[in-house]
Each structure stands twice: as C-alpha cells, then as structure tokens.
Design an enzyme around this catalytic site. Structure first.
Site, PDB file in Angstrom:
ATOM      1  N   GLU A 258       4.363 -28.936  64.667  1.00 21.97           N
ATOM      2  CA  GLU A 258       5.641 -28.455  64.146  1.00 21.97           C
ATOM      3  C   GLU A 258       5.600 -28.340  62.617  1.00 21.97           C
ATOM      4  O   GLU A 258       6.189 -27.426  62.037  1.00 21.97           O
ATOM      5  CB  GLU A 258       6.770 -29.397  64.571  1.00 21.97           C
ATOM      6  CG  GLU A 258       7.020 -29.432  66.075  1.00 21.97           C
ATOM      7  CD  GLU A 258       7.364 -28.060  66.631  1.00 21.97           C
ATOM      8  OE1 GLU A 258       8.244 -27.379  66.063  1.00 21.97           O
ATOM      9  OE2 GLU A 258       6.741 -27.658  67.632  1.00 21.97           O
ATOM     10  N   TRP A 261       3.739 -25.174  61.810  1.00 23.65           N
ATOM     11  CA  TRP A 261       4.624 -24.010  61.961  1.00 23.65           C
ATOM     12  C   TRP A 261       5.394 -23.766  60.667  1.00 23.65           C
ATOM     13  O   TRP A 261       5.602 -22.626  60.248  1.00 23.65           O
ATOM     14  CB  TRP A 261       5.616 -24.227  63.105  1.00 23.65           C
ATOM     15  CG  TRP A 261       5.162 -23.726  64.442  1.00 23.65           C
ATOM     16  CD1 TRP A 261       4.731 -24.465  65.499  1.00 23.65           C
ATOM     17  CD2 TRP A 261       5.115 -22.350  64.881  1.00 23.65           C
ATOM     18  NE1 TRP A 261       4.421 -23.648  66.564  1.00 23.65           N
ATOM     19  CE2 TRP A 261       4.650 -22.347  66.220  1.00 23.65           C
ATOM     20  CE3 TRP A 261       5.432 -21.130  64.289  1.00 23.65           C
ATOM     21  CZ2 TRP A 261       4.479 -21.173  66.957  1.00 23.65           C
ATOM     22  CZ3 TRP A 261       5.266 -19.962  65.011  1.00 23.65           C
ATOM     23  CH2 TRP A 261       4.797 -19.985  66.333  1.00 23.65           C
ATOM     24  N   ASN A 325      16.213 -28.131  68.709  1.00 22.22           N
ATOM     25  CA  ASN A 325      15.338 -26.966  68.612  1.00 22.22           C
ATOM     26  C   ASN A 325      15.240 -26.176  69.919  1.00 22.22           C
ATOM     27  O   ASN A 325      15.230 -24.938  69.912  1.00 22.22           O
ATOM     28  CB  ASN A 325      13.937 -27.378  68.155  1.00 22.22           C
ATOM     29  CG  ASN A 325      13.086 -26.171  67.791  1.00 22.22           C
ATOM     30  OD1 ASN A 325      13.481 -25.370  66.947  1.00 22.22           O
ATOM     31  ND2 ASN A 325      11.949 -26.013  68.437  1.00 22.22           N
ATOM     32  N   TRP A 343      19.857  -9.585  65.790  1.00 27.35           N
ATOM     33  CA  TRP A 343      19.426 -10.946  65.453  1.00 27.35           C
ATOM     34  C   TRP A 343      19.838 -11.340  64.034  1.00 27.35           C
ATOM     35  O   TRP A 343      20.009 -12.524  63.744  1.00 27.35           O
ATOM     36  CB  TRP A 343      17.915 -11.092  65.618  1.00 27.35           C
ATOM     37  CG  TRP A 343      17.078 -10.160  64.772  1.00 27.35           C
ATOM     38  CD1 TRP A 343      16.575  -8.944  65.144  1.00 27.35           C
ATOM     39  CD2 TRP A 343      16.636 -10.368  63.426  1.00 27.35           C
ATOM     40  NE1 TRP A 343      15.864  -8.375  64.112  1.00 27.35           N
ATOM     41  CE2 TRP A 343      15.875  -9.232  63.044  1.00 27.35           C
ATOM     42  CE3 TRP A 343      16.810 -11.392  62.500  1.00 27.35           C
ATOM     43  CZ2 TRP A 343      15.294  -9.092  61.792  1.00 27.35           C
ATOM     44  CZ3 TRP A 343      16.231 -11.270  61.242  1.00 27.35           C
ATOM     45  CH2 TRP A 343      15.486 -10.127  60.902  1.00 27.35           C
ATOM     46  N   TRP A 366      14.435 -16.629  64.427  1.00 25.31           N
ATOM     47  CA  TRP A 366      15.268 -15.551  64.969  1.00 25.31           C
ATOM     48  C   TRP A 366      14.436 -14.331  65.352  1.00 25.31           C
ATOM     49  O   TRP A 366      14.669 -13.696  66.388  1.00 25.31           O
ATOM     50  CB  TRP A 366      16.367 -15.172  63.972  1.00 25.31           C
ATOM     51  CG  TRP A 366      17.568 -16.049  64.178  1.00 25.31           C
ATOM     52  CD1 TRP A 366      17.901 -17.164  63.476  1.00 25.31           C
ATOM     53  CD2 TRP A 366      18.557 -15.898  65.196  1.00 25.31           C
ATOM     54  NE1 TRP A 366      19.040 -17.729  63.986  1.00 25.31           N
ATOM     55  CE2 TRP A 366      19.466 -16.975  65.038  1.00 25.31           C
ATOM     56  CE3 TRP A 366      18.775 -14.980  66.208  1.00 25.31           C
ATOM     57  CZ2 TRP A 366      20.572 -17.145  65.871  1.00 25.31           C
ATOM     58  CZ3 TRP A 366      19.875 -15.147  67.039  1.00 25.31           C
ATOM     59  CH2 TRP A 366      20.756 -16.213  66.868  1.00 25.31           C
TER      60      TRP A 366
END
Length: 436
Positions: A258, A261, A325, A343, A366
């Site tokens: 994570e 990311w 999340n 979006w 998004w």
C-alpha cells in the site's frame, strides 16, 4: 531581525524528527528559523469553514510550536499568499538560505518556482529535498528509461532498488541546538483565518504493530479497525514515510504494498502532468458521454442511493472524513458505473470531504474505478454492491452502524437496478472506445 538566519519552510512535513530538508538546514552554517505559511490562495477557495483538515494542520503547527519551545525556539507563522509573504520576509529578515522539501502537485510546483526565482534574484539560495516518498521523479524507470504505468512491475523494481540508504532516518535530533533562539507570541487562531473548530477525532499517529501484522487478513473488512488510519499523518507529514516502510518491511508485505502504491501514484503525477488538468490518463476515455444527473449525484453524496453498502460509505465519509478503502472502491464504482456520472464529480467530492485527501492518490483511485487510469480496473469490471456486501460485510455490522434506517419504511428504494445499470454503462463505454 538583524541576525543572519536560514529558514526552513514547513509544508507537507509537519514534524521535527526524520525530516530530510530540516536535517540539511540544521547542518548548514546559520541558525534555523522555522516557518509555516497558511496559504490564503488555497484556504480562500475552501467553502467549508469547518474544514477539519485546516484544523488538523493548525493543531500540528501548535504541536511543533510546543516542541520548539522546549528547545528555546519557536515557529514563525504567516497567513497570506506565499510570494507576498516571502517578499515581506526578505525585507524584514536577513536571510542567508531557504530550505524545504519537494512537493509534486501542480499548484505547489508553480508556487515553488516563483518563490525560488524571487529568492535567487536576491542572492538567497533555495534548496529542496525528497522527503514524502521513498522514490521520486526518475529514480524508478523501466529498462527503456521510461516511467512505469503498471503497478506490478513498478513495485517489483521498487523492491529491488530498496536498500538501507533509502529508508534510513535523518538524525535531525543531533542538530536541534542549531534552531534560532527566539520566542514567537503571535500564533494566529483558526478564527482569525476564517475557520472554526470541528468535533473531528483525529487518528493517533502511533503505529499499531499488532494491527499491521494482521493487516493482510483484516484490511478488507470495513466493520472493524483493520487499517492503520495513518493516511492523514502521511498526507501532512506528521509521520515519516521512511519509518513506516521500516516497520512494513518487518511486519507486513501487504501493508508495504500500500505504501508502494502511494509512491506509484506520485510517480504518475510527476511524469504525466496532464492528469492535473482534469484529463483522463487514457485520453480516449474522455470521449465517454456521461449522464451526470444532478439529483442522483446528490443522492450518492448524501448516502441515499438505496444500496446500503454505498450509503454506509458515504455517510461515514460525511460524518468522519474517513472511508474504508474497500468501500471507497465500491462507492466510486457505483457512481461511475451504476449512475454513469463523470468520475471527476466524485473525485471533487472526495477532495472536499476526505481528511487524508491527496491529489495523486485520489485521482489515481478514481481513474482506477472509471477504467481510465494507469493500471486501472478494466472498464467492464463493475462491482455488484450486493455481492460486495455478502463478501465483506455479511453480518451487516458496518451497514447497521452507518445506515441504522436500512430497515425503515422510508429508506429509499434502489436508485437504479443493477443489471440495467451494467448494460447501460457497458454500452456507453463501448460507444466511446469503439469496442464491439
């Protein structure tokens, strides 16, 4: 101020420990004057004057002030347009050099360029350092020296390159004696800047070792505290990314993923600045014809879609500034795929509400949900809220907490039928992407 000083400019790095730019500042020749600028160019655009993020920043600055008092120092706090503040500081202080840490967002890059030019024109050095990520800019590239746009090979290269050098903490404490000795009694309150306190409970910044060890097993269950809630501290730099990676390497490879990311999305923002202009990463997706029904958007914002898992997430966000999340993915997919709403509308709403709002991660998330981003979910992947509920909230604990009216007669009927919505959005995407 007649004494010649160097200035450290705090921004997204609101801590004294393990702070790269502060470390180099404190090791320099002159006493260090700490500075924070409440940027009116950003704050004046915030319509909600009960913005918890402003309160979090203000609270963090007061914490820094108290820590610096223990060192017989303080922090100079200004409110205004940064360039104007710096013009005034040049007139009132004898500045040798200015130190700060890199930022990567479009506005920040323009701001730093203008401030750097001003300082350099006066013979004042302006030095910036990498602090909020492990790898930045061109440090992780493909074999062909191009940026990665797919996460898995990026993360593989990230892990291969990682060594002790990149996660070693900066020992700022060894140089604390080099802070300028002064007392600042002028600490602007929230109300002086037009903002007010909220009842928000901010997450602690302590790392819960037990939680991180179980992260892989618990992270997708929204009804329990299975995630670290450290994202707001990472966003404003009250905790060091290096310290988190040190912990992750020992405790959880999933949690480390994570954090990678986060670097990945910062990397995308740096190399593909067109996403800062509201454009899709994959530009062909800008051809989608959105329905953009205002009433349905408002129902989504308020958690009144008739899909309990979606409504729970939106109500949690509205009340706390946080959303789990897994539920972020469900709510985002629902807005884009079920309601066929652009979006960017959802991105803007999250930007307004999330405590941990970060442009790179928010935009990346998004566009992932919309299928238009780098390494995105394929456009034909459409989360079914019912099956997502069965999988991640089977006992409805999360839903019952945030949607206590779920069984009431006045709880809304589903705003759209799933199968119909799925066929509608697939048709819209195929038309835009010329897919048969």
């Amino acid at each position: 101020m007649n004494q010649k000083v160097s200035i450290f400019w705090f921004r997204r790095d609101l801590r004294l420990d393990d702070n790269a730019g502060l470390f180099y500042a404190l090791k320099s020749t002159y006493p260090i004057l700490p500075l924070f600028i409440f940027d009116s160019e950003i704050l004046d655009k915030l319509e909600n004057k009960y913005d918890a993020r402003v309160e979090f920043i203000h609270k963090s600055i007061l914490d820094l002030h108290e820590q610096l008092k223990e060192l017989d120092s303080s922090i100079l706090i200004k409110y205004g347009k940064p360039l104007e503040v710096w013009k005034d500081l040049i007139e009132t202080c004898t500045i040798a050099e200015v130190y700060t840490n890199h930022d990567y967002e479009q506005y920040a890059n323009g701001r730093d360029l203008r401030v750097g030019e001003l300082l350099n024109s006066k013979g004042i050095g302006f030095y910036t350092y990498k602090d909020q990520v492990i790898f930045e800019k061109n440090e992780i590239l493909t074999g062909g020296n191009t940026p990665y746009t797919i996460f898995t090979p990026y993360s593989r290269k990230w892990r291969e390159k990682l060594n002790e050098f990149y996660v070693k903490s900066y020992p700022t404490e060894a140089y604390f004696k080099n802070f300028l000795k002064f007392e600042n009694k002028v600490i602007p309150g929230l109300t002086e800047m037009g903002f007010f306190k909220t009842n928000t409970r901010f997450p602690e910044k302590e790392i819960d070792t037990n939680l991180i060890e179980k992260y892989n097993d618990l992270r997708d269950i929204p009804s329990i505290l299975g995630t670290s809630r450290l994202s707001v501290h990472l966003r404003f730099g009250t905790i060091s990314i290096r310290k988190l990676v040190q912990k992750a390497l020992i405790l959880s490879q999933t949690w480390l993923n994570e954090l990678i990311w986060r670097d990945f999305y910062m990397n995308i923002l740096y190399h593909f600045p067109h996403i800062s202009k509201g454009e899709s990463f994959k530009k062909e997706y800008d051809g989608i014809v959105w329905r953009n029904n205002e009433n349905e958007f408002q129902a989504w914002c308020m958690g009144l879609t008739g899909y309990p898992i979606v409504d729970a997430g939106m109500r949690e966000l509205n009340e706390t500034g946080f959303m789990h999340n897994r539920v972020r993915m469900i709510t985002a997919s629902f807005l884009v795929k079920h309601l066929l709403i652009d979006w960017r509308w959802g991105e803007a709403y999250f930007a307004e509400k999330l405590l941990d709002y970060d442009f790179a991660a928010n935009n990346g998330g998004w566009q992932w949900a919309a299928g238009s981003g780098c390494d995105a979910a394929p456009y034909f992947r459409i989360f079914n809220p019912t099956t997502q509920t069965q999988k991640f909230d089977p006992e409805l604990k999360y839903i019952k907490k945030w949607v206590p009216d779920v069984s009431n007669f006045d709880y809304p009927e589903p705003i759209v039928e799933h199968t119909f919505a799925r066929e509608r959005v697939l048709d819209a995407y195929k038309k835009a992407l010329n897919k048969n």
